[in-house]
Design a protein around this motif. Structure first.
Motif, mmCIF file in Angstrom:
data_model
loop_
_atom_site.group_PDB
_atom_site.id
_atom_site.type_symbol
_atom_site.label_atom_id
_atom_site.label_comp_id
_atom_site.label_asym_id
_atom_site.label_seq_id
_atom_site.Cartn_x
_atom_site.Cartn_y
_atom_site.Cartn_z
ATOM 1 N N ILE A 59 8.161 -8.893 6.104
ATOM 2 C CA ILE A 59 7.688 -8.558 4.755
ATOM 3 C C ILE A 59 8.735 -7.656 4.113
ATOM 4 C CG2 ILE A 59 5.833 -7.460 3.436
ATOM 5 C CD1 ILE A 59 3.985 -8.091 5.840
ATOM 6 N N ASP A 60 9.215 -8.032 2.949
ATOM 7 C CA ASP A 60 10.383 -7.374 2.357
ATOM 8 C C ASP A 60 10.074 -6.096 1.592
ATOM 9 O OD1 ASP A 60 12.164 -9.260 3.364
ATOM 10 O OD2 ASP A 60 11.814 -10.613 1.660
ATOM 11 N N VAL A 61 8.814 -5.680 1.560
ATOM 12 C CA VAL A 61 8.465 -4.435 0.869
ATOM 13 C C VAL A 61 7.790 -3.497 1.877
ATOM 14 C CG1 VAL A 61 8.208 -5.573 -1.358
ATOM 15 C CG2 VAL A 61 6.214 -5.331 0.127
ATOM 16 N N PRO A 62 7.790 -2.186 1.618
ATOM 17 C CA PRO A 62 7.131 -1.256 2.539
ATOM 18 C C PRO A 62 5.648 -1.565 2.671
ATOM 19 C CG PRO A 62 8.541 -0.075 0.995
ATOM 20 C CD PRO A 62 8.459 -1.484 0.497
ATOM 21 N N ALA A 63 5.108 -1.380 3.859
ATOM 22 C CA ALA A 63 3.692 -1.658 4.092
ATOM 23 C C ALA A 63 2.808 -0.868 3.145
ATOM 24 C CB ALA A 63 3.333 -1.345 5.549
ATOM 25 N N GLN A 64 3.206 0.369 2.833
ATOM 26 C CA GLN A 64 2.383 1.234 1.984
ATOM 27 C C GLN A 64 2.242 0.698 0.562
ATOM 28 O OE1 GLN A 64 4.928 2.042 3.882
ATOM 29 N NE2 GLN A 64 4.716 4.037 4.876
ATOM 30 N N SER A 65 3.165 -0.172 0.150
ATOM 31 C CA SER A 65 3.117 -0.708 -1.215
ATOM 32 C C SER A 65 2.255 -1.957 -1.326
ATOM 33 C CB SER A 65 4.534 -1.018 -1.707
ATOM 34 O OG SER A 65 5.089 -2.112 -0.988
ATOM 35 N N LEU A 66 1.773 -2.470 -0.200
ATOM 36 C CA LEU A 66 0.938 -3.663 -0.206
ATOM 37 C C LEU A 66 -0.497 -3.310 -0.572
ATOM 38 C CD1 LEU A 66 2.285 -5.231 3.101
ATOM 39 C CD2 LEU A 66 2.803 -6.012 0.774
ATOM 40 N N ASP A 67 -1.277 -4.309 -0.916
ATOM 41 C CA ASP A 67 -2.693 -4.122 -1.221
ATOM 42 C C ASP A 67 -3.455 -4.132 0.104
ATOM 43 O OD1 ASP A 67 -5.194 -3.972 -2.348
ATOM 44 O OD2 ASP A 67 -5.189 -6.004 -3.180
ATOM 45 N N LEU A 68 -3.534 -2.975 0.726
ATOM 46 C CA LEU A 68 -4.076 -2.875 2.077
ATOM 47 C C LEU A 68 -5.592 -3.015 2.075
ATOM 48 C CD1 LEU A 68 -1.915 0.086 3.444
ATOM 49 C CD2 LEU A 68 -1.534 -2.380 3.734
ATOM 50 N N ALA A 69 -6.110 -3.631 3.124
ATOM 51 C CA ALA A 69 -7.549 -3.795 3.329
ATOM 52 C C ALA A 69 -7.942 -3.091 4.621
ATOM 53 C CB ALA A 69 -7.887 -5.289 3.410
ATOM 54 N N THR A 70 -9.220 -3.143 4.982
ATOM 55 C CA THR A 70 -9.604 -2.637 6.291
ATOM 56 C C THR A 70 -8.785 -3.381 7.341
ATOM 57 O OG1 THR A 70 -11.405 -4.258 6.408
ATOM 58 C CG2 THR A 70 -11.969 -2.029 5.651
ATOM 59 N N PRO A 71 -8.326 -2.708 8.390
ATOM 60 C CA PRO A 71 -7.491 -3.380 9.384
ATOM 61 C C PRO A 71 -8.246 -4.423 10.198
ATOM 62 C CG PRO A 71 -7.970 -1.134 10.056
ATOM 63 C CD PRO A 71 -8.462 -1.269 8.653
ATOM 64 N N LEU A 72 -9.567 -4.360 10.180
ATOM 65 C CA LEU A 72 -10.401 -5.366 10.837
ATOM 66 C C LEU A 72 -11.793 -5.305 10.237
ATOM 67 C CD1 LEU A 72 -11.551 -4.208 14.395
ATOM 68 C CD2 LEU A 72 -10.756 -2.646 12.628
ATOM 69 N N ASP A 73 -12.540 -6.389 10.395
ATOM 70 C CA ASP A 73 -13.941 -6.407 9.971
ATOM 71 C C ASP A 73 -14.787 -5.922 11.141
ATOM 72 O OD1 ASP A 73 -13.511 -7.425 7.374
ATOM 73 O OD2 ASP A 73 -13.379 -9.467 8.162
ATOM 74 N N ALA A 74 -15.005 -4.618 11.209
ATOM 75 C CA ALA A 74 -15.790 -4.059 12.309
ATOM 76 C C ALA A 74 -17.240 -4.486 12.148
ATOM 77 C CB ALA A 74 -15.682 -2.540 12.313
ATOM 78 N N PRO A 75 -17.796 -5.273 13.082
ATOM 79 C CA PRO A 75 -19.186 -5.705 12.931
ATOM 80 C C PRO A 75 -20.157 -4.536 12.878
ATOM 81 C CG PRO A 75 -18.369 -6.196 15.135
ATOM 82 C CD PRO A 75 -17.197 -5.772 14.329
ATOM 83 N N GLU A 76 -19.826 -3.490 13.627
ATOM 84 C CA GLU A 76 -20.594 -2.245 13.590
ATOM 85 C C GLU A 76 -19.642 -1.069 13.702
ATOM 86 O OE1 GLU A 76 -24.768 -3.767 15.723
ATOM 87 O OE2 GLU A 76 -23.349 -2.525 16.852
ATOM 88 N N VAL A 77 -19.982 -0.003 13.005
ATOM 89 C CA VAL A 77 -19.300 1.277 13.186
ATOM 90 C C VAL A 77 -20.343 2.261 13.700
ATOM 91 C CG1 VAL A 77 -18.017 3.156 12.099
ATOM 92 C CG2 VAL A 77 -17.670 0.798 11.307
#
Length: 299
Positions: A59-77
């Motif tokens: 990915i040619d841009v810094p990760a921080q500049s992306l439209d970040l989402a939750t890193p996973l769909d946690a079924p339960e927290v």
């Protein structure tokens, strides 16, 4: 090695942030699939991911500049309570109207063999970095709680660490401990992210600096720091009680309690920006609004 997700149009992509700071798209649907594939190959998840980082996936841009989402769909927290002395003191203050010399059930659970564990959130109630978290209209004393999150598989094995925000209503919990679900669970009352750092790449999870910063109108109004070395209970102890006679799903997140509580006179207001940083894992930022204000934005 960090795993994260980002939005690109209507797509939700899985990616890795390598040790050199470069980001790469991953050819897998989700984190827990990567974990299973690594085990089938006889590798650690980190080594398995490293072997699949290709220049054409970079990915040619810094990760921080992306439209970040939750890193996973946690079924339960799930979450643990009163695991730090600071949390014990804050809970006692709520329950005794400031009479901190009076022993309460929070003192008992702090010293008990069995930890306090409760269901905090579901995937539908959990938001990611940059998204809005919600405040309750029936509470006048609300705070974020900065917590180290454990990402678990169905056996309870820790596959990674993330940053969690356990939004809480101190007045509702203080009125009666039976009100705990209402003090902890409502729409968008939990956030996690921005990354999951794979467990095998963390040398010591009991030596991580934690910071919580809150900004109001651009001015910093809360700035608290602590360290996971203040955690009273062991992480495997919390997991052991969570999985006891309980079904745990792949990707479940367990928040391990907070050692950062804003001053007793502080309550969140709509528009406040919350930043929770855990050393070596990342910074989770969200803005708080009332739930009905969030609904109005959707209309």
């Amino acid at each position: 090695m960090f795993i994260f997700r980002y939005r690109e149009g209507t797509n939700l992509n899985l990616a890795a942030l390598a040790d050199d700071g470069r980001a790469y798209r991953l050819e897998a649907p989700d984190l827990m699939t990567l974990v299973r594939q690594a085990r089938e190959a006889g590798d650690t998840t980190a080594d398995f991911v490293r072997s699949r980082l290709r220049e054409d996936l970079r990915i040619d841009v810094p990760a921080q500049s992306l439209d970040l989402a939750t890193p996973l769909d946690a079924p339960e927290v799930w979450a643990a309570g009163v695991t730090y002395q600071r949390s014990r003191e804050a809970r006692n203050f709520e329950a005794t109207e400031g009479r901190e010399d009076k022993e309460t059930f929070y003192d008992k659970v702090y010293d008990a063999e069995r930890p306090e564990l409760f269901l905090k959130s579901t995937a539908a109630r959990t938001v990611g970095p940059g998204e809005l978290v919600c405040l309750r209209r029936d509470s006048s004393w609300q705070v974020p709680e900065a917590e180290l999150g454990l990402v678990l598989d169905r056996t309870g094995a820790i596959v990674g660490y993330t940053v969690g925000n356990d939004m809480s209503c101190r007045d509702i919990e203080g009125q009666n401990p039976l009100y705990l679900p209402q003090a902890k669970i409502w729409r968008r009352s939990c956030s996690i992210g921005p990354y999951v750092r794979l467990a095998e790449t963390v040398a010591d999870p009991y030596a991580l600096g934690i910071a919580c910063r809150i900004y109001r109108g651009g001015e910093k109004v809360v700035d608290e720091t602590a360290n996971t070395n203040q955690l009273k209970r062991r992480l495997d102890e919390l997991v052991r009680f969570l999985i006891r006679d309980n079904e745990v799903f792949d990707g479940t997140v367990l928040l391990t309690g907070t050692c950062l509580v804003p001053p007793n006179q502080f309550t969140l207001q709509s528009g406040d920006r919350i930043e929770i940083e855990i050393e070596g894992i990342g910074t989770l930022a969200n803005t708080a609004v009332y739930a009905d204000e969030w609904e109005a934005k959707l209309a």
